[in-house]
Design an enzyme around this catalytic site. Sequence first.
Site, mmCIF file in Angstrom:
data_model
loop_
_atom_site.group_PDB
_atom_site.id
_atom_site.type_symbol
_atom_site.label_atom_id
_atom_site.label_comp_id
_atom_site.label_asym_id
_atom_site.label_seq_id
_atom_site.Cartn_x
_atom_site.Cartn_y
_atom_site.Cartn_z
ATOM 1 C CB SER A 147 -0.920 -0.072 1.068
ATOM 2 O OG SER A 147 -1.387 1.240 1.468
ATOM 3 C CE1 TYR A 160 -3.862 0.059 3.833
ATOM 4 C CE2 TYR A 160 -5.838 -1.599 4.279
ATOM 5 C CZ TYR A 160 -4.743 -1.142 3.236
ATOM 6 O OH TYR A 160 -4.627 -1.255 2.096
#
Length: 256
Positions: A147, A160
């Site tokens: 990410s 996350y």
Amino acid sequence: MSIQLFNLTGKTALITGSSRGLGNAMALGLAEAGATVILNGVDPVRLKNSVQAMLDKGLQASGVCFDVNDEEAVLEAFMAWDAADVHIDILINNAGIQFRKPMIELETKDWQRVMDTNLTSCFVMAREVAKRMIQGGRAGKIINIASLTSEHARATVAPYTAAKGAIKMLTKSMAVEWGEHNIQANAIGPGYMVTEMNQALIDNPTFDAWVKGRTPAKRWGLPEELVGAALFLASNASNYVNGQTIYVDGGMISAL
Ligand code: GCO
């Protein structure tokens, strides 16, 4: 012909979290390049429909319903593939969840759930795939989905971010330990993509404007725009690429 480098005919690819979104787009791309794809998801109806959609296109697909967090179910799936003499040549660790809340309000159980799904399951899946590749003397490809938060933090998505930062380094560990077995482990870092997980952000005019302002491409990315990087890392075109993270983000990670 260099195009043959990207041919996946005869390869079996397992993509976790692939009944929709980024995983489904990458699975379709690999199937169209000749791979036999195994879709995975937690919703049996959605998974069945996604497999059927692939079959209706004349592609080779099947589906296995399990939660990547359920190690017992994961191991059962691998034992079933062993029994059926199914060998995974390509693993895309795509399954993941998002949970947005400021850390001082975040309960430990929610932190742990994100870490388990987005990080630990990638380790478990890759361990089971690599173990079999090495024991069988077969080359392989492992692609972890990272990410932008593998590099930069954004407020309210700490678990996350921590998990995706660890994915970048876990990918390097996989590369270091398994490279001698002709297994290449790399990662793809998607930018802000149009997905169900991001719909709330897309619908927020302020966030939407921020993404478009911060991204040199001045737009959100589309799931199918990951296929090129996935195909590269899943194919012979990347046999000397190991431990890398490729950002498919419209240039966002390069911009101040
Ligand atoms: C968020 C988003 C991000 C993006 C992606 C960017 O809440 O900031 O969900 O996590 O989806 O991870 O690479």
